[in-house]
Design a protein around this motif. Structure first.
Motif, PDB file in Angstrom:
ATOM      1  N   THR A 225       0.825  -1.208   0.000  1.00 44.33           N
ATOM      2  CA  THR A 225       0.000   0.000   0.000  1.00 44.33           C
ATOM      3  C   THR A 225       0.858   1.257   0.000  1.00 44.33           C
ATOM      4  OG1 THR A 225      -1.675  -1.186   1.289  1.00 44.33           O
ATOM      5  CG2 THR A 225      -1.854   1.210   1.208  1.00 44.33           C
ATOM      6  N   LEU A 226       0.492   2.212  -0.845  1.00 47.68           N
ATOM      7  CA  LEU A 226       1.123   3.522  -0.848  1.00 47.68           C
ATOM      8  C   LEU A 226       0.279   4.470  -0.003  1.00 47.68           C
ATOM      9  CD1 LEU A 226       3.191   5.617  -1.926  1.00 47.68           C
ATOM     10  CD2 LEU A 226       1.599   6.015  -3.836  1.00 47.68           C
ATOM     11  N   LEU A 227       0.912   5.107   0.976  1.00 49.88           N
ATOM     12  CA  LEU A 227       0.240   6.095   1.827  1.00 49.88           C
ATOM     13  C   LEU A 227       0.806   7.472   1.510  1.00 49.88           C
ATOM     14  CD1 LEU A 227      -1.605   6.836   4.283  1.00 49.88           C
ATOM     15  CD2 LEU A 227       0.439   6.521   5.704  1.00 49.88           C
ATOM     16  N   LEU A 228      -0.062   8.404   1.168  1.00 49.39           N
ATOM     17  CA  LEU A 228       0.323   9.802   0.974  1.00 49.39           C
ATOM     18  C   LEU A 228      -0.402  10.653   2.001  1.00 49.39           C
ATOM     19  CD1 LEU A 228       0.215  10.412  -2.904  1.00 49.39           C
ATOM     20  CD2 LEU A 228       2.231  10.065  -1.468  1.00 49.39           C
ATOM     21  N   VAL A 229       0.346  11.495   2.694  1.00 51.33           N
ATOM     22  CA  VAL A 229      -0.230  12.465   3.628  1.00 51.33           C
ATOM     23  C   VAL A 229       0.117  13.841   3.085  1.00 51.33           C
ATOM     24  CG1 VAL A 229      -0.267  13.313   5.990  1.00 51.33           C
ATOM     25  CG2 VAL A 229       0.048  10.874   5.572  1.00 51.33           C
ATOM     26  N   CYS A 230      -0.910  14.625   2.737  1.00 50.34           N
ATOM     27  CA  CYS A 230      -0.689  15.939   2.120  1.00 50.34           C
ATOM     28  C   CYS A 230      -1.401  17.016   2.927  1.00 50.34           C
ATOM     29  CB  CYS A 230      -1.250  15.969   0.696  1.00 50.34           C
ATOM     30  SG  CYS A 230      -0.648  14.672  -0.386  1.00 50.34           S
ATOM     31  N   SER A 231      -0.766  18.177   3.025  1.00 51.25           N
ATOM     32  CA  SER A 231      -1.455  19.351   3.556  1.00 51.25           C
ATOM     33  C   SER A 231      -1.846  20.249   2.391  1.00 51.25           C
ATOM     34  CB  SER A 231      -0.547  20.116   4.523  1.00 51.25           C
ATOM     35  OG  SER A 231       0.485  20.792   3.828  1.00 51.25           O
ATOM     36  N   ASP A 232      -2.772  21.156   2.640  1.00 44.52           N
ATOM     37  CA  ASP A 232      -3.143  22.078   1.568  1.00 44.52           C
ATOM     38  C   ASP A 232      -2.156  23.244   1.492  1.00 44.52           C
ATOM     39  OD1 ASP A 232      -4.013  23.043   3.992  1.00 44.52           O
ATOM     40  OD2 ASP A 232      -6.009  23.612   3.319  1.00 44.52           O
ATOM     41  N   HIS A 233      -1.721  23.766   2.611  1.00 41.09           N
ATOM     42  CA  HIS A 233      -0.761  24.867   2.636  1.00 41.09           C
ATOM     43  C   HIS A 233      -0.169  24.941   4.034  1.00 41.09           C
ATOM     44  CE1 HIS A 233      -3.697  27.065   4.988  1.00 41.09           C
ATOM     45  NE2 HIS A 233      -4.593  26.872   4.025  1.00 41.09           N
ATOM     46  N   GLY A 234       0.883  25.728   4.178  1.00 36.58           N
ATOM     47  CA  GLY A 234       1.455  25.965   5.486  1.00 36.58           C
ATOM     48  C   GLY A 234       1.029  27.315   6.040  1.00 36.58           C
ATOM     49  N   PHE A 235       1.570  27.664   7.196  1.00 32.44           N
ATOM     50  CA  PHE A 235       1.396  28.983   7.796  1.00 32.44           C
ATOM     51  C   PHE A 235       2.785  29.526   8.112  1.00 32.44           C
ATOM     52  CE2 PHE A 235      -2.846  27.513   8.276  1.00 32.44           C
ATOM     53  CZ  PHE A 235      -3.659  28.626   8.483  1.00 32.44           C
ATOM     54  N   ARG A 236       2.966  30.830   7.928  1.00 29.42           N
ATOM     55  CA  ARG A 236       4.220  31.428   8.339  1.00 29.42           C
ATOM     56  C   ARG A 236       3.979  32.851   8.822  1.00 29.42           C
ATOM     57  NH1 ARG A 236       7.305  34.767   5.166  1.00 29.42           N
ATOM     58  NH2 ARG A 236       6.625  35.207   3.039  1.00 29.42           N
ATOM     59  N   TYR A 237       4.935  33.344   9.586  1.00 35.02           N
ATOM     60  CA  TYR A 237       4.794  34.664  10.194  1.00 35.02           C
ATOM     61  C   TYR A 237       4.977  35.752   9.135  1.00 35.02           C
ATOM     62  CZ  TYR A 237       5.369  38.631  13.303  1.00 35.02           C
ATOM     63  OH  TYR A 237       5.218  39.840  13.931  1.00 35.02           O
ATOM     64  N   PHE A 238       4.028  36.688   9.105  1.00 32.93           N
ATOM     65  CA  PHE A 238       4.092  37.806   8.162  1.00 32.93           C
ATOM     66  C   PHE A 238       3.093  38.863   8.619  1.00 32.93           C
ATOM     67  CE2 PHE A 238       2.726  40.141   4.390  1.00 32.93           C
ATOM     68  CZ  PHE A 238       3.937  40.444   3.769  1.00 32.93           C
ATOM     69  N   GLY A 239       3.529  40.100   8.687  1.00 37.11           N
ATOM     70  CA  GLY A 239       2.605  41.184   9.008  1.00 37.11           C
ATOM     71  C   GLY A 239       1.987  41.087  10.378  1.00 37.11           C
ATOM     72  N   GLY A 240       2.744  40.568  11.341  1.00 38.31           N
ATOM     73  CA  GLY A 240       2.258  40.519  12.722  1.00 38.31           C
ATOM     74  C   GLY A 240       1.520  39.262  13.100  1.00 38.31           C
ATOM     75  N   ARG A 241       1.399  38.327  12.189  1.00 35.79           N
ATOM     76  CA  ARG A 241       0.653  37.106  12.532  1.00 35.79           C
ATOM     77  C   ARG A 241       1.089  35.958  11.639  1.00 35.79           C
ATOM     78  NH1 ARG A 241      -5.198  38.837  10.011  1.00 35.79           N
ATOM     79  NH2 ARG A 241      -4.719  38.504   7.821  1.00 35.79           N
ATOM     80  N   PHE A 242       0.652  34.761  12.007  1.00 41.93           N
ATOM     81  CA  PHE A 242       0.859  33.587  11.161  1.00 41.93           C
ATOM     82  C   PHE A 242      -0.329  33.472  10.215  1.00 41.93           C
ATOM     83  CE2 PHE A 242       3.990  32.673  14.299  1.00 41.93           C
ATOM     84  CZ  PHE A 242       4.930  31.895  13.648  1.00 41.93           C
ATOM     85  N   ALA A 243      -0.020  33.353   8.941  1.00 38.96           N
ATOM     86  CA  ALA A 243      -1.064  33.335   7.921  1.00 38.96           C
ATOM     87  C   ALA A 243      -0.563  32.553   6.719  1.00 38.96           C
ATOM     88  CB  ALA A 243      -1.438  34.763   7.523  1.00 38.96           C
ATOM     89  N   HIS A 244      -1.409  32.455   5.694  1.00 43.17           N
ATOM     90  CA  HIS A 244      -1.008  31.754   4.472  1.00 43.17           C
ATOM     91  C   HIS A 244      -1.390  32.494   3.203  1.00 43.17           C
ATOM     92  CE1 HIS A 244      -5.125  30.404   3.497  1.00 43.17           C
ATOM     93  NE2 HIS A 244      -5.275  30.227   4.795  1.00 43.17           N
ATOM     94  N   ALA A 245      -2.181  33.558   3.309  1.00 45.77           N
ATOM     95  CA  ALA A 245      -2.646  34.194   2.070  1.00 45.77           C
ATOM     96  C   ALA A 245      -2.821  35.694   2.232  1.00 45.77           C
ATOM     97  CB  ALA A 245      -3.954  33.552   1.617  1.00 45.77           C
ATOM     98  N   MET A 246      -1.931  36.336   2.969  1.00 42.52           N
ATOM     99  CA  MET A 246      -2.028  37.786   3.096  1.00 42.52           C
ATOM    100  C   MET A 246      -1.415  38.455   1.877  1.00 42.52           C
ATOM    101  SD  MET A 246      -1.081  38.349   7.107  1.00 42.52           S
ATOM    102  CE  MET A 246      -1.103  40.134   6.969  1.00 42.52           C
TER     103      MET A 246
END
Length: 362
Positions: A225-246
């Motif tokens: 069996t092949l197992l894949l674990v995927c996330s949609d996106h990460g979060f990183r610090y930018f503009g005073g907060r952790f976000a993904h699409a600022m």
């Protein structure tokens, strides 16, 4: 986006109403629909924009609406609905038991270290998100045990939802120091590393919840069996907060993990894209990859394995029309989805209106 036709979270329909996209609006086929056409059995649970579920010939779809709507139309084939519906975690009365079992804290606005603004709605809705993920987990366990398929896909939201408000529970002094340095243009890699570590502390309970789910599948799979674990996106610090699409920020990477036949153990996957998931699954199942697909199989496999399993090609899987679920009109469901998108800040009136860096009032 132009290929599959989902170009935003919402669109204006023929009646002039703003509504969320649904499965019938997708132009390109999903990998489970491609596999279904080729006789491969699949089960897909809670994937975004899968309602109404496509009427697969060899597959199961527990649509994105199932977790919030107790209706047979949310599941294909519909005869599975009664058993799955009986597994639903009742909201709000069932949340406390799930929270205790999964050791998830009761985050509250009073404990926040910075003013929450619009993000407080995510925190207030958190018990419902928890009930929904626990429901998907129960449905996944039931189907895995009772309806074996060749490809099983399930989707959970809690790590993402938790990450949306986690900024407000960072160490106050550390956060304020980082904001000051960011404003002065002196924020360095070591400062970001300290922030990342504290952000990880806050979101750890949600990731532990997810790790326990992944562990169940690790125990269930065999060497074929092949197992894949995927996330949609990460979060990183930018503009005073952790976000993904600022606006103005570079979108942070997500993650992908692979385990199974031919996977290079311990190797780091470089340059992976969301577009690579479908080609990887098709190739792993011995199916051709379409020339008009934007991705390619992940570079995660031993060269010898690749030599023994040569990549085959096909011009396109889009020569025939995709199956679509029954047309529907459910304004209540539309409003629930729209409210969900507002809560997470994906459409107006959400997180973009927040002021996460401001200290809470005394």
């Amino acid at each position: 986006m132009l290929k599959h036709g989902i170009v935003d979270w919402t669109f204006v329909n023929q009646q002039g109403l703003t509504v969320p996209y649904e499965d019938r609006g997708r132009r390109a086929k999903t990998y489970w629909e491609i596999l279904d056409e080729r006789g491969v059995s699949t089960a897909t649970l809670s994937w975004w924009i899968t309602h109404p579920p496509a009427p697969l010939r060899h597959g199961i779809v527990v649509s994105s609406a199932f977790k919030r709507l107790s209706e047979p139309t949310t599941v294909h084939p519909p005869d599975l609905f009664p058993a799955l519906d009986a597994l639903r975690v009742p909201f709000p009365e069932g949340v406390a038991a799930v929270r205790q079992k999964e050791q998830l804290p009761e985050w509250s606005e009073e404990e926040a270290t910075s003013a929450m603004g619009a993000t407080r709605q995510i925190l207030r809705s958190y018990p419902e998100y928890l009930a929904q993920d626990a429901t998907v987990d129960r449905a996944s366990d039931w189907l895995w045990a009772r309806r074996p398929v060749q490809v099983f896909t399930t989707y959970f939201r809690l790590p993402d939802v938790t990450s949306h408000f986690a900024t407000h529970f960072l160490d106050r002094a550390l956060h304020e120091e980082a904001m000051a340095k960011e404003a002065a243009g002196t924020l360095g890699p070591q400062d970001v590393a300290r922030l990342d570590a504290d952000f990880a502390r806050v979101v750890l309970p949600a990731y532990a919840f997810m790790d326990r789910i992944v562990a169940k599948y690790l125990e269930r799979i065999d060497g074929r069996t092949l197992l894949l674990v995927c996330s949609d996106h990460g979060f990183r610090y930018f503009g005073g907060r952790f976000a993904h699409a600022m606006r103005g920020m570079e979108p942070p990477d997500g993650v992908v993990f692979a385990l199974g036949p031919g996977v290079r153990r311990g190797a780091r996957i470089q340059g992976a894209s969301l577009y690579d998931v479908a080609p990887t699954l098709l190739w792993a199942l011995g199916q051709p990859v379409a020339e008009d697909m934007d991705g390619s199989p992940l570079r995660a496999f031993d060269p010898a394995y690749g030599d023994a399993h040569p990549l085959r090609r096909i011009a396109s899987y889009e020569a025939t029309a995709r199956l679509r679920g029954e047309a529907r009109s459910d304004r209540k469901l539309d409003e629930e989805v729209l409210q969900d998108l507002r809560t997470l800040g994906y459409i107006g009136g959400g997180e973009d209106d927040d002021a996460p860096g401001a200290p809470p009032p005394p």
